[in-house]
Design an enzyme around this catalytic site. Structure first.
Site, PDB file in Angstrom:
ATOM      1  CG  ASP A 117      30.168  46.025  23.434  1.00 52.70           C
ATOM      2  OD1 ASP A 117      29.129  46.284  24.078  1.00 52.70           O
ATOM      3  OD2 ASP A 117      31.284  45.891  23.980  1.00 52.70           O
ATOM      4  CD  GLN A 228      33.363  43.462  21.914  1.00 50.49           C
ATOM      5  OE1 GLN A 228      33.016  42.829  22.909  1.00 50.49           O
ATOM      6  NE2 GLN A 228      33.327  44.778  21.874  1.00 50.49           N
ATOM      7  NE  ARG A 258      36.896  54.833  28.410  1.00 48.92           N
ATOM      8  CZ  ARG A 258      36.527  53.618  28.027  1.00 48.92           C
ATOM      9  NH1 ARG A 258      36.832  53.180  26.807  1.00 48.92           N
ATOM     10  NH2 ARG A 258      35.851  52.822  28.849  1.00 48.92           N
ATOM     11  CG  ASP A 260      37.661  49.594  26.086  1.00 48.55           C
ATOM     12  OD1 ASP A 260      36.875  50.102  26.898  1.00 48.55           O
ATOM     13  OD2 ASP A 260      37.496  48.471  25.571  1.00 48.55           O
ATOM     14  CD  GLU A 302      36.897  50.527  30.528  1.00 54.23           C
ATOM     15  OE1 GLU A 302      35.696  50.293  30.764  1.00 54.23           O
ATOM     16  OE2 GLU A 302      37.593  49.795  29.813  1.00 54.23           O
ATOM     17  CG  HIS A 369      29.888  54.304  27.694  1.00 56.61           C
ATOM     18  ND1 HIS A 369      30.948  54.746  28.466  1.00 56.61           N
ATOM     19  CD2 HIS A 369      30.216  53.056  27.273  1.00 56.61           C
ATOM     20  CE1 HIS A 369      31.862  53.799  28.500  1.00 56.61           C
ATOM     21  NE2 HIS A 369      31.460  52.776  27.796  1.00 56.61           N
ATOM     22  CG  ASP A 370      29.856  50.243  30.752  1.00 57.41           C
ATOM     23  OD1 ASP A 370      28.892  49.490  30.463  1.00 57.41           O
ATOM     24  OD2 ASP A 370      31.031  49.884  30.650  1.00 57.41           O
ATOM     25  NE  ARG A 494      26.070  47.770  27.936  1.00 51.14           N
ATOM     26  CZ  ARG A 494      27.202  47.274  27.436  1.00 51.14           C
ATOM     27  NH1 ARG A 494      28.348  47.537  28.032  1.00 51.14           N
ATOM     28  NH2 ARG A 494      27.187  46.536  26.339  1.00 51.14           N
TER      29      ARG A 494
END
Length: 615
Positions: A117, A228, A258, A260, A302, A369-370, A494
């Site tokens: 991912d 995950q 960061r 997540d 985030e 990136h998303d 993406r």
């Protein structure tokens, strides 16, 4: 530790100890585990390299360093940017040339190809992905960055591990100690109860919140993807070990970490498992742990949600949580404005952010990136006669270039035919029309597209907070469709905007006859203006102005004896606007020309930065 370092550590610990103990015991009621945590805080503080201890002291003397208008960030994938960590180190002169002094490295910890991912399925929190380098390479990069005045940020994925993590492997073998670190259920009725109240993150590509493991006869919670596995923070061993991982990585030279998927980290049956009170307890403890061991390290949270749910993650002035949060709603509202050419919703969103306490600092961005999710204020749009379902369909069509007048070239991600919901992928350049203009070799269209690209960035730089570029945007890089040829990426659109940096285009950075040169030079100039003008300070008063034209947005900033006004045209027409409550002459920061705001002309897709010194 030296005696001086020991005294400093004990002083930091003393400031936080009572609250940290109270919160920990409230959550876990386990004195032995708390004692173990404190012992490890001491050990990580002892092991912290001397250069970082010195950095801690310097930044304790300037605790708001991260609010500086001199900071401009860039996020990048290491392999796409320069191959590996040593490659990034060699490219630091380019980073400096671009005016970047905060480098956000996308996930680089060890993971398994095909089950990564994008690196967010971590198999080992203390190893770098072998193709990207080693922990020693990371330390060398951090040291080189610090020597050049560049801060380093990394992702810390704390909601879940990869199914390939050592814990997960032992849990899958039936080891109860490790099963308790996740959410394992042999009885399907409990996952079914969760599913009644917990929304799905990716309903089309990864439906459901649990995965059945036939080899061990259990369901395991997997909020994001089946590989995950959600960590169970009800278990104090999970919290302690993840904090040790956090401190291990901080000691490698990180300036910002960061965290997540923060809202997801506490699960409670009968709830939506989002934003629960225990999440804030964990983040508050994490903030204090950082202040005890590595006080120069900043927490970036985030939280990809609307402002009412984002703001609590700052905590309070007395009990802060995250130092920085993403301004995701302004980002998606900006793209809504690109499609509609109507700035009303954007102005409303900016007014909400500008009304927040100055202690709250957002990280602003156009692309990352998303994907772009359309989390807009639909109640406000409804007042203007815009319905949610139809509007989402319009936005999806617009950014695919399917609507007359659209110059965007993007693709959908996670489209749900039943609800009509979808997210949007594409680089800034492609969504602004640079890809289309280049393909059609239309010089006039290219000029408009480049101008619009710069205007959107100029608006983002004008917002209160810290600006973050996405690697490739500085040279107007367009979509990379080669991901469709990679079986590990083809199902995830993406990767359209996650292509390798075009170093052949970067060679044109100084060539103003090229779109990449005009964008690179323009963005570098915006960063320089932001650093040089006091009105960009984080403590500035910021507000929006009524331009009398819904297609034109105006933002004012005032600080340190300087008043600054930015005007941004979201339409393809030249505009004449009046800002009657702003008398006197203003000077264009980019062109040095004089302007009267009662009679202001702005070019199609153009912008102005106008400054007035106050006597």
């Amino acid at each position: 530790m030296t005696k001086k370092e020991e005294a400093l550590f004990q002083s930091r610990l003393a400031r936080c100890l009572d609250e940290l103990r109270w919160l920990y015991m409230e959550l876990y009621d386990n004195g032995d585990m708390f004692a173990e945590l404190c012992d490890n805080l001491y050990q990580f503080a002892s092991d912290r390299p001397a250069a970082l201890k010195k950095r801690d002291i310097q930044r304790e003397a300037d605790p708001e360093w991260y609010k500086s208008s001199g900071l401009t960030g860039m996020m990048l994938y290491i392999d796409n940017f320069a191959g590996d960590l040593n490659g990034v180190r060699k490219k630091l002169p380019y980073i400096e040339k671009a005016g970047i002094n905060l480098l956000h490295l996308m996930p680089f910890l060890d993971t398994v190809p095909g089950r990564s991912d994008g690196g967010y399925a971590v198999a080992d929190f203390r190893s770098v992905r072998p193709d990207l380098g080693t922990m020693e390479d990371l330390e060398q990069l951090a040291a080189a960055c610090h020597e050049q005045g560049v801060n380093l940020c990394m992702d810390f994925v704390m909601n879940h591990t990869s199914q390939d993590h050592e814990w997960a492997k032992k849990a899958r073998q039936g080891d109860g100690e490790y099963m308790s670190r996740y959410f394992f259920f042999a009885d399907p009725s409990i996952p079914q109860q969760y599913e009644k109240t917990v929304p799905q993150v990716f309903p089309t590509t990864a439906p459901g919140n649990f995965t059945w493991l036939p080899d061990c006869g259990h369901y395991v919670m997997t909020s994001f993807y089946p590989y995950q596995w959600d960590l169970n923070y009800r278990n104090p061993r999970v919290f302690n070990e993840m904090m040790y991982n956090f401190l291990y990585l901080a000691n490698k030279g990180m300036d910002m970490i960061r965290i997540d998927a923060v809202p997801y980290i506490w699960k409670e049956l009968g709830t939506d498992c989002r934003n629960l009170p225990q999440v804030h307890t964990i983040v508050r403890m994490m903030r204090m742990i950082g202040e005890i061991v590595c006080p120069s390290v900043i927490l970036l949270g985030e939280v990809v949600m609307e402002p009412v749910k984002v703001v609590p993650y700052f905590g309070t002035v007395e009990k802060p949580e995250c130092h920085l949060l993403y301004n995701v709603t302004t980002m998606c509202t900006t793209w809504h404005t690109v499609a509609t050419r109507d700035t009303r919703l954007l102005r409303k969103q900016l007014d909400i952010v500008n009304a927040l306490p100055k202690q709250y600092v957002f990280l602003n961005y156009l692309r990352c990136h998303d994907d772009i999710g359309w989390g807009l204020d639909y109640a406000a749009l409804a007042q203007w006669g815009i319905s949610e379902v139809a509007h989402k369909k319009f936005l999806s069509d617009w950014f695919q270039g399917l609507v007359p007048g659209s110059v965007s070239r993007g693709e959908l991600y996670n489209a749900d035919p039943s609800s009509g919901d979808a997210r949007q992928c594409g680089t800034t350049a492609s969504l602004c029309g640079i890809e289309k203009a280049g393909f059609e070799r239309d010089e006039a269209a290219m000029e408009r597209a480049v101008q619009f690209d710069l205007t959107l960035h100029a608006m983002m730089f004008m917002q209160t907070g810290l600006p973050l570029l996405y690697s490739g945007d500085e040279i107007a890089q367009v979509n990379d469709y080669s991901y469709k040829d990679d079986p590990n990426k083809a199902e995830d659109s993406r990767y359209l905007h996650r292509g390798k940096l075009r170093w052949d285009l970067a060679e044109h950075a100084d060539d103003l006859s090229t779109p990449e040169g005009r964008v690179f030079t323009g963005l570098r100039a915006l960063g320089a203006l932001r650093r040089a003008n006091p009105a960009f300070h984080a403590a500035a008063d910021v507000w929006t102005l009524d331009t009398g034209d819904d297609g034109v947005l105006a933002i004012g900033r005032c600080y340190g004896g300087q008043k600054l006004i930015g005007v941004f045209n979201f339409t393809g027409d030249g505009k004449a606007v009046a800002l009657p409550h702003n008398p006197g002459e203003f000077t264009g920061l980019l062109d040095g020309e004089s302007y009267i705001l009662q009679d202001l002309s702005i070019s199609p897709y153009g912008f102005l930065y106008l400054a007035q010194a106050q006597g």
